[in-house]
Design a protein around this motif. Structure first.
Motif, short mmCIF file in Angstrom:
data_model
loop_
_atom_site.label_atom_id
_atom_site.label_comp_id
_atom_site.label_asym_id
_atom_site.label_seq_id
_atom_site.Cartn_x
_atom_site.Cartn_y
_atom_site.Cartn_z
N SER A 20 -22.81 -25.10 -26.95
CA SER A 20 -24.26 -24.86 -26.87
C SER A 20 -25.03 -26.14 -27.17
CB SER A 20 -24.65 -23.73 -27.84
OG SER A 20 -24.39 -24.14 -29.17
N MET A 49 -24.86 -28.43 -24.09
CA MET A 49 -25.67 -27.97 -22.96
C MET A 49 -27.16 -28.14 -23.25
SD MET A 49 -23.71 -24.69 -21.38
CE MET A 49 -23.31 -23.89 -22.90
N ARG A 65 -29.83 -30.42 -21.21
CA ARG A 65 -31.04 -29.82 -20.63
C ARG A 65 -32.29 -30.53 -21.17
NH1 ARG A 65 -34.13 -28.72 -17.79
NH2 ARG A 65 -34.96 -26.76 -16.98
N GLU A 123 -31.53 -19.98 -17.21
CA GLU A 123 -30.08 -20.09 -16.94
C GLU A 123 -29.31 -20.35 -18.23
OE1 GLU A 123 -32.04 -22.32 -15.18
OE2 GLU A 123 -32.32 -21.07 -13.40
N LEU A 124 -29.90 -21.30 -18.99
CA LEU A 124 -29.23 -21.66 -20.24
C LEU A 124 -29.15 -20.44 -21.17
CD1 LEU A 124 -28.00 -24.26 -21.17
CD2 LEU A 124 -30.06 -24.73 -22.49
N ARG A 133 -29.12 -17.32 -20.28
CA ARG A 133 -28.09 -16.41 -19.76
C ARG A 133 -26.70 -16.92 -20.11
NH1 ARG A 133 -31.24 -15.43 -15.35
NH2 ARG A 133 -30.27 -17.04 -14.06
N THR A 134 -26.48 -18.22 -19.92
CA THR A 134 -25.18 -18.81 -20.22
C THR A 134 -24.81 -18.60 -21.68
OG1 THR A 134 -25.67 -20.49 -18.59
CG2 THR A 134 -23.79 -20.90 -20.02
N PHE A 135 -25.83 -18.85 -22.54
CA PHE A 135 -25.55 -18.66 -23.98
C PHE A 135 -25.17 -17.22 -24.29
CE2 PHE A 135 -28.21 -22.50 -25.57
CZ PHE A 135 -27.16 -23.32 -25.22
N PHE A 158 -23.85 -15.04 -22.31
CA PHE A 158 -22.52 -14.77 -21.77
C PHE A 158 -21.44 -15.37 -22.67
CE2 PHE A 158 -18.99 -15.89 -18.88
CZ PHE A 158 -18.65 -14.60 -18.52
N LEU A 159 -21.70 -16.66 -23.03
CA LEU A 159 -20.70 -17.36 -23.86
C LEU A 159 -20.49 -16.61 -25.18
CD1 LEU A 159 -18.90 -19.85 -24.23
CD2 LEU A 159 -20.85 -20.98 -25.31
#
Lengths: 243, 454
Positions: free
Chosen positions: B36, B39, B43, B151-152, B154-156, B158-159
């Motif tokens: 995290s 990323m 960003r 997006e970030l 969502r990625t977080f 999900f992760l």
């Protein structure tokens, strides 16, 4: 002083029943001799197998009472020897009650098997029953009975198979005659024991089973697949009609 | 003191689970932080770069005259979903998603007004954004650009979901594995327990199978040695009882027949001698029965040559009753024959001994039932006597117990082995025997045997 009922013998109605008592224990011999004398029997004693066989050569007896545990020649051996010689009635009187001992004794040719401790009265009853079925001409069946290829002549105590005589002990003869007289009907084990051995009630039917086995060996083509003396499972035996 | 905690197996399973939880948890935390952080930094860097480019464009527009500023700002925010705030003399000029400048964090705004470039992650109106502030070189006014991070975000999400699920799964798997391993490791113990209870239940031939495992071999061999010694000892005791009884047969034969000879001459004896003779014959008789019973009960393994017949229990009972003296009890028989497979002599002994027992202690049998009950053949012998008290109902089937009359063996004439023989013979036939109250008073002895198909 009460006396036991006179016993029928092969040697003549007047003479007392003469027994050969083969027993290695002197005290038992003595006690049984006295007690059997009270039952009307005359007892010849033999402490071992050899002297028993020797005694039989000189003295005619009606019944042999045979202990199994004997010094020298064993009781079973004596039994086989006597049976090979003829029809002399044999009662085994043994301390061994195990199934295989009983079977072995009966297979060796004994007519009856009783276990110690026993009293002379019981023994005398057995002897009486044995002699009753052995006395010729007392079966009450005069005519010739046929079963398959067997021809049974009760009067002469003779069994012919295909015209040739079959050698049966009289106990075997008794069993065969009872079955043949029933003419194909089932005879229960209890009835056979009562009529042949004269027992009121015996839970132990090994006696009968062994004698039937021995009988089959003599009258069947294949004793393992009997055609003449048939077992009725859970009930008794019967004669196969076709033979 | 004994603390009952969770079982050993569960403790092992829990330890596995805990270790797995700590390990995978730590791993997940580190992964989360690294990923995290990386990323976010990426960003932010790109956001600052973008803002720097945008502010150049704004500066160029301001220098060229203010006509196209609004269009420029609108163009900057059209595709990116970002927000641009530009502080003019007449207040804030906002483009893109409308955001109140007051909603932005105070320290950031102070830095911006002081002309210091700054960036910060903030949540504005429920949306995570990166706020970048830059001074506008032309007039010193403040430029703020907000970049939303869908997006970030969502990625977080999900992760984090993947990591949490991973930790949970591994913990569950570890508990399962621990439990399985525990059971596997304890299996020898389970087998040992089962074997020990079989031995306790009377199966003295029980042994554990040999094992090559060096951890288990001592346990196995030690158990087998103990069981072997126990078996040998029990067999020796049984054989001894059998040998003794066997040796007694010969003197008993002498005694019984000598007594019979005397009995025949009792008329020749005086009163006292006669009494003594009666005692003698009575006891010799009992002695005989006792020796016969002892021999029977001390017979070793079921003789492989023992005959097994198909027997009608009803016939067996009827035959046993037929030769008994005295009044016959009522007999209740099932309509169809009740068949069992077994040794006729032994089963006859069972029935006779139960009847004798009723004679001796219950004033005689009053009813004999031969029925079937849930697939089992059943013989019931009822008497109308005093019954058997609750606490003696197991004990009466042991050797030499005479129920409430124990110690008073004066006049019953029993051998003390009758019911023990019943229990032994019934057991040998795979059956059970127990005693309960008869409805209406008295005892009811119940024998149950496996029923045989006709």
């Amino acid at each position: 002083m009460g006396r036991g009922p006179a016993l029928n013998t092969d040697r003549g109605a007047e003479a007392p029943t003469r027994l050969l008592l083969v027993e290695d224990d002197a005290r038992i011999r003595q006690a049984l001799r006295m007690a059997l004398a009270d039952e009307g029997c005359e007892v010849v004693e033999a402490p071992d197998g050899e002297s028993a066989l020797a005694a039989l050569a000189g003295t005619p007896v009606d019944v042999v009472l045979l202990d199994l545990m004997l010094p020298g020649v064993g009781g079973l051996e004596v039994c086989r020897t006597l049976r090979a010689r003829g029809n002399l009635p044999i009662i085994i009187v043994s301390a061994r009650a195990d199934h295989r001992d009983v079977i072995a004794g009966l297979e060796a040719g004994a007519d009856d098997y009783v276990t110690k401790p026993l009293v002379a009265a019981v023994l005398a009853a057995r002897i009486r029953a044995l002699l009753r079925r052995r006395a010729p001409g007392t079966t009450g069946v005069a005519t010739v009975v046929r079963a398959g290829d067997l021809e049974i002549r009760p009067d002469e105590q003779v069994v012919l198979r295909g015209g040739r005589p079959v050698h049966l002990t009289r106990t075997e003869f008794g069993v065969l005659l009872e079955l043949a007289s029933a003419g194909g009907r089932v005879v229960t084990r209890e009835a056979l024991l009562r009529r042949v051995w004269g027992y009121d009630y015996v839970a132990d039917t090994r006696l009968l089973d062994v004698h039937v086995r021995r009988l089959r060996r003599k009258v069947e083509d294949d004793p393992d697949d009997p055609r003449c003396v048939l077992t009725v499972r859970g009930s008794g035996y019967k004669i196969g009609q076709t033979g | 003191m004994r603390i009952v905690g969770p079982s050993l197996r569960w403790r092992v399973a829990m330890a596995f689970g805990l270790v797995s939880l700590v390990l995978t948890g730590a791993l997940a935390t580190v992964t989360w932080n690294l990923a995290s952080g990386y990323m976010l930094r990426q960003r932010e860097d790109s956001a600052v770069l973008q803002a720097t480019v945008d502010v150049r464009l704004v500066e160029a527009s301001l220098r060229a005259g203010s006509g196209g500023l609004r269009d420029l700002l609108a163009g900057l925010t059209t595709d990116s979903g970002s927000t641009v705030l530009l502080e003019r003399e007449d207040g804030w000029l906002t483009s893109g998603r409308q955001v109140d400048p007051a909603a932005l964090p105070r320290p950031l705004m102070e830095l911006a007004e002081a002309g210091v470039p700054a960036r910060q992650r903030v949540v504005v109106d429920g949306v995570l954004v990166i706020a970048v502030t830059l001074p506008v070189a032309t007039d010193g006014s403040t430029y703020v650009e907000l970049f939303p991070l869908p997006e970030l975000d969502r990625t977080f999400r999900f992760l984090s979901a993947v990591l949490i699920a991973g930790v949970a799964t591994s913990a569950v798997l570890a508990v399962t594995l621990g439990s399985w391993l525990g059971r596997r490791a304890l299996r020898p113990l389970t087998e040992l327990t089962a074997a020990a209870s079989r031995v306790a239940g009377g199966d003295l031939g029980t042994r554990l199978p040999d094992t090559a495992d060096p951890d288990l071999a001592p346990l196995t061999s030690s158990f087998n040695r103990t069981a072997g010694a126990l078996e040998a000892r029990v067999r020796r005791d049984i054989r001894f009882a059998g040998d003794v009884s066997h040796e007694l047969r010969s003197p008993l034969t002498t005694m019984a027949n000598a007594a019979a000879v005397l009995e025949r001459r009792r008329d020749e004896l005086g009163g006292t001698s006669r009494q003594a003779l009666d005692l003698l014959t009575g006891e010799v008789d009992r002695f005989q029965r006792m020796v016969v019973d002892l021999l029977e009960i001390s017979r070793e393994d079921p003789d492989a040559a023992d005959p097994v017949d198909l027997l009608d229990l009803g016939e067996l009972v009827a035959a046993a009753l037929a030769v008994r003296p005295g009044p016959a009890p009522a007999v209740e028989r099932a309509a169809a024959p009740v068949l069992v497979r077994g040794d006729r002599r032994r089963l006859d002994r069972v029935v006779v001994n139960l009847l004798d027992n009723a004679d001796r202690y219950g004033g005689g049998p009053v009813r004999v039932g031969v029925t079937r009950h849930a697939g089992r053949a059943r013989v019931e012998v009822d008497d109308a006597g005093p019954g058997v008290p609750e606490h003696l109902r197991e004990q009466v089937f042991e050797r030499f117990t005479r129920g409430t009359r124990a110690g008073r063996r004066g006049d019953d004439g029993g051998t003390g082995l009758g019911l023990a023989l019943v229990a032994q013979h019934v057991d040998r036939h795979g059956g059970t025997v127990h005693v309960c109250d008869r409805p209406g008073g008295g005892a009811r002895f119940v024998v149950e045997l496996p029923e045989a198909a006709p």
